[in-house]
Design a protein around this motif. Structure first.
Motif, mmCIF file in Angstrom:
data_model
loop_
_atom_site.group_PDB
_atom_site.id
_atom_site.type_symbol
_atom_site.label_atom_id
_atom_site.label_comp_id
_atom_site.label_asym_id
_atom_site.label_seq_id
_atom_site.Cartn_x
_atom_site.Cartn_y
_atom_site.Cartn_z
ATOM 1 N N GLY A 1 0.827 -1.000 0.198
ATOM 2 C CA GLY A 1 -0.318 -0.108 -0.077
ATOM 3 C C GLY A 1 1.072 1.164 -0.236
ATOM 4 N N GLN A 2 0.037 2.753 0.092
ATOM 5 C CA GLN A 2 0.856 3.756 0.047
ATOM 6 C C GLN A 2 0.302 4.594 1.133
ATOM 7 N N ILE A 3 1.154 5.989 1.269
ATOM 8 C CA ILE A 3 0.933 6.204 2.085
ATOM 9 C C ILE A 3 0.907 8.553 1.606
ATOM 10 N N ILE A 4 0.770 8.921 0.890
ATOM 11 C CA ILE A 4 1.190 10.025 0.597
ATOM 12 C C ILE A 4 0.486 10.836 1.555
ATOM 13 N N PHE A 5 1.232 12.092 1.746
ATOM 14 C CA PHE A 5 0.981 12.740 2.930
ATOM 15 C C PHE A 5 2.025 14.901 2.056
#
Ligand SMILES: Nc1ncnc2c1ncn2[C@@H]1O[C@H](COP(=O)(O)OP(=O)(O)O)[C@@H](O)[C@H]1O
Ligand SMILES: [Mg+2]
Lengths: 234, 289, 337
Positions: free
Chosen positions: A56-60
């Motif tokens: 999965g991805q964490i975009i901040f």
């Protein structure tokens, strides 16, 4: 501001989160609620970089945080006020706040931020030289939140700030969180006090055994039959 | 016989002076234990290395002593850094006993490497400082100097730990290492700095010892074990406790040697340590958490 | 069956070896290897269960000094002196072990307590310099009238006698190792080394299990020290007790691998052969060189091969998954257990 896509995470062979999707927009206050062991703390740990997700991805703020070391997340603007407060018991209140301002940008502005935090929590000023371990639970929670605020985060993560506190103090802590919102911080809060937290936030997610079971605006969730029956005893 | 036993008083005073040096020794070791959670069994051998650094720079290369001595702090500080980076860091997540044994290997290496380079002879820096006489008391000036420097060193460390960001972080790591990354602190870096700092303390101790003792490769055995005992008795990682334990132990040794033999006084100190461990495994000065 | 034949063959070859090995020097090395293997095996009996003693020099020293002092001053034959020496070591082990295990002194703390114990024995020997010769050491008196072979004094001018004695002791140690491995003590001690509190709550008697293995190990170590003293006919406090020799026992076991029956033996072979050959190679002019290299080898082997050389080879041969980091898991499960 923050967007999690299909996040799975766990501890060793044990998987605690299964394909979580979650979003927090700038200026919003969002709650994550759910029973014990649902994976709420794990979720916050993933967001603050303590645990690397399995997938999965964490975009901040349009950036993928994949390759950062755990300690670099604070500089990106994510502050995490952990479960059980976790103050440094043998440091004074002020030294605890100082640790919250460890990153260079905060360090350079330390004096101003200290004044600002003392304005937010005037009681802390009197206790500034007291060892954190000797404070009451409510006071400790204030210091813990203050410590997280010292880095002036873009996103503040709060993990069960009301846990283990007397009802009067709980009200007080929720009041504080409301004021922090009014200061313009974006907040992601984990809580077991579902009713009270829904009064505070714009939107909420219900987590059950590592998956998002429900999500919606606070109003929607307040009127959700399932949530009312299973978690609010109504 | 005088009203007053001057020799006993002398022994007590010497005990205090010796206690200062022991306290400093214990401080560095304690720092590493409290922060990195590792026991450097080779700590005394780092001190020995520092003594040889001073010896080499001052005697062999002819540097002035005032220049050579600080190099021990720098040199052993670097050694502390290297020890952590090369030996401890790779095995930090394995059972603690591995770290103890790896530094045990280092002890063995340092002793024999020193033998290889300097031979097993006793060497000294050829400094003879006067003996002070106060009434009938004779106090060695070098011991007094060592004591003073030890106290200064400890004050310096105290200020560093209490006034600076990194010093506060060092104390914080000892209390809760897991959440340090939430503060934006890189724990690995803190470990490195702490190790360098502990090395520097060992270097300072080397200066103090080289003023009053000959150096030889196995000198670590004469004060190493007692230093561990002091740390443990004071409560491992507890800097203040270690400080007081140092003075207790040094008095036992000093007064014991006065009435009996040196070996027996050490035996008493070690036996006391063992007994203390049985009744108060957390040390006499329990950490007040 | 084939297994036992193989073992029997190996044993007889070893026993016959000295008849063909004419040079005394090699026999000397073999004897040293056997005695140190014996001591290392004794230490590993505790070490492999996570009970790490840094003070085995205490047991080594007390046994041999008691035996020798009794011989020199009372004329008591080692046949009686040896049991007394071992008994003293057992008493010491009991004095230190019982409270330590009872009060749950573990890990670093146990290591440091035993380290102090080693120092206590070394310093006491030095302090008793009237009878022990202090740090200069002592020599057992020659049997009167002098003879080449005295079973009464256990003094032999021919090294082959010692060879056989050391061989028998070493084989005995291996048998004890095997016995411990197959006994009910082993799973109990493994559980204890994993988690003492959990083991206790499962009804395992923690103190008594730890104490028994410690007594066994201490008694054997005392015998090892006596063998060294009788063989060398010279005793020195720092080479028989104290931190230095205690650490060497630990190192030897670790380099070889304390989790395997033959690990400490391999460790002794490596240590002694390696040091002797380096010593002859570099000569006396480079005193310290061989030990320095050995020290580096130690560090490297702990970092990269925490199960020791033999342990690493064994793991590799069995193609097991990489060794777990937890102490106490034995990769050498006996087929019968
Ligand atoms: N450090 C850990 N190691 C292994 N499992 C853990 C750890 N922390 C939490 N867990 C497990 O992960 C699951 C989720 O835990 P957590 O995120 O703490 O839940 P919550 O905060 O919602 O109560 C639980 O089953 C818990 O037992
Ligand atoms: Mg939680």
């Amino acid at each position: 501001m923050l967007k999690l896509t299909d996040i799975s995470a766990g501890y060793g062979a044990f998987q605690a989160l299964w394909g979580i999707n979650l979003e927090v927009k700038t200026g919003e206050a969002v709650a994550v609620v759910g029973p014990n062991g649902a994976g709420k703390t794990t979720l916050l740990r993933v967001i603050s970089g303590q645990i690397a997700p399995i997938s999965g991805q964490i975009i901040f703020e349009e950036r993928n945080l994949k390759d950062l070391a755990p300690h670099q997340f604070v500089e990106e603007g994510i502050a995490h006020c952990p479960e059980n407060r976790r103050l440094f018991p043998k440091l004074t209140v002020e030294e605890n706040l100082k640790m919250g301002a460890f990153i260079p940008s905060a360090r350079n502005d330390y004096a101003n931020r200290l004044i600002w935090v003392y304005q937010l929590f005037p009681q802390m000023l009197e206790r500034r030289h007291q060892l954190a371990g000797t404070l009451s639970g409510g006071e400790q929670q204030m210091v813990a939140i203050g410590r997280a605020l010292m880095s002036k985060p873009k996103l503040l993560l709060l993990d069960e700030p009301s846990a283990g506190l007397a009802p009067v103090i709980v009200m007080h802590v929720f009041d504080l969180v409301r004021r922090i919102r009014e200061e313009g911080f974006t907040v992601l809060i984990v809580e077991q006090n579902i009713q009270q937290v829904l009064e505070l936030v714009d939107r909420a997610y219900l987590l059950e055994v590592g998956t998002v079971k429900l999500d919606g605006t606070a109003e929607e969730l307040k009127n959700n039959e399932f949530l009312r029956q299973a978690y609010m005893g109504l | 016989m005088a009203l007053f036993d001057f020799f006993l008083l002398e022994a007590i005073i010497n005990g205090i002076l010796f206690g200062g040096v022991l306290a400093l020794l214990a401080l560095g070791l304690n720092l590493v234990f409290g922060v990195v959670d590792v026991i450097w069994i080779a700590y005394a051998e780092l001190v020995m290395s520092g003594m040889y650094i001073i010896y080499t720079l001052h005697i062999t290369w002819g540097w002035p002593l005032l220049l050579a001595a600080p190099m021990a702090i720098v040199g052993v500080g670097l050694m502390g850094l290297v020890v952590h980076r090369l030996i401890i860091a790779p095995i930090l997540d394995t059972p603690p006993i591995n770290q103890l044994l790896a530094t045990g290997g280092l002890l063995f290496f340092l002793q024999n490497f020193a033998t290889l380079i300097f031979g097993a002879d006793f060497r000294n820096i050829g400094l003879s400082l006067p003996i002070l006489q106060i009434f009938e008391l004779y106090i060695s000036f070098s011991r007094l100097l060592s004591f003073g420097a030890a106290v200064l060193g400890m004050i310096g460390l105290y200020l560093f730990l209490s006034r600076t960001y990194i010093g506060t972080a060092i104390r914080a790591v000892a209390q809760d290492r897991e959440i340090m990354s939430l503060m934006g602190v890189n724990t690995k870096k803190v470990y490195l700095i702490t190790s360098a700092l502990a090395g520097a303390m060992a270097g300072l101790a080397a200066i103090l010892l080289v003023l009053q003792q000959d150096v030889h490769p196995f000198i670590g055995f004469s004060f190493g074990p007692i230093t561990f005992m002091i740390c443990v008795m004071g409560g491992l990682g507890n800097l203040i406790g270690g400080f007081f334990a140092a003075f207790i132990i040094s008095q036992i040794i000093s007064i014991g040697s006065f009435y009996g033999s040196t070996e027996l006084s050490y035996v008493i100190a070690f036996v006391l340590f063992i007994i203390v461990m049985f009744i108060r495994p957390q040390g006499i000065f329990k950490r007040n958490t | 069956m084939k297994r036992y034949l193989l073992i029997a063959a190996a044993v007889s070859i070893l026993a016959l070896l000295p008849l063909f090995l004419v040079p005394v020097y090699y026999l000397h090395l073999l004897i040293l290897v056997l005695i140190w293997s014996f001591i290392g095996t004794s230490w590993s009996l505790m070490g492999k269960f996570g009970i790490v003693s840094l003070g085995h020099g205490a047991f080594l020293g007390i046994g041999v000094y008691a035996t020798t002092v009794l011989w020199n001053f009372q004329g008591l034959t080692p046949w009686i002196g040896i049991p007394i020496g071992i008994a003293l070591a057992l008493l010491l082990a009991l004095l230190i072990g019982y409270p330590a295990f009872r009060f749950r002194v573990v890990g670093h703390y146990f290591a440091l307590i035993t380290l102090a114990l080693g120092e206590v024995v070394r310093l006491s020997i030095i302090a008793a310099r009237n009878i022990t010769g202090g740090s200069l050491g002592m020599t057992p008196d020659r049997v009167q009238p002098p003879t080449d072979v005295s079973w009464y004094a256990l003094q032999f001018s021919d090294k082959r006698y010692f060879y056989v004695i050391a061989l028998l002791c070493w084989l005995g140690a291996l048998l004890i190792w095997r016995w411990v491995n197959r006994s009910m003590t082993r799973p109990a001690l493994e559980a204890i080394s994993e988690d003492e509190v959990a083991a206790a709550s499962m009804g395992i008697h923690v103190t008594s299990h730890k104490l028994r293995i410690t007594l066994l190990s201490a008694g054997m170590t005392a015998l090892g020290g006596i063998l060294l003293g009788l063989y060398n006919q010279y005793l020195n406090p720092s080479s028989l007790s104290g931190i230095s020799i205690s650490l060497e026992i630990v190192f030897l076991s670790i380099v070889g691998g304390m989790y395997s029956m033959l690990g400490p033996t391999i460790g002794a072979i490596i240590t002694i052969v390696f040091r002797e050959s380096l010593r002859t190679y570099f000569g006396v002019s480079l005193a310290g060189m061989s030990e320095s290299i050995y020290g580096l080898l130690l560090i490297v082997s702990i970092i990269f091969m925490p199960r020791g050389i033999y342990g690493a080879v064994e793991t590799w041969l069995k193609r097991e998954p990489p060794p777990s980091t937890s102490a106490g898991a034995d990769p050498d499960p006996d087929p019968s257990s």
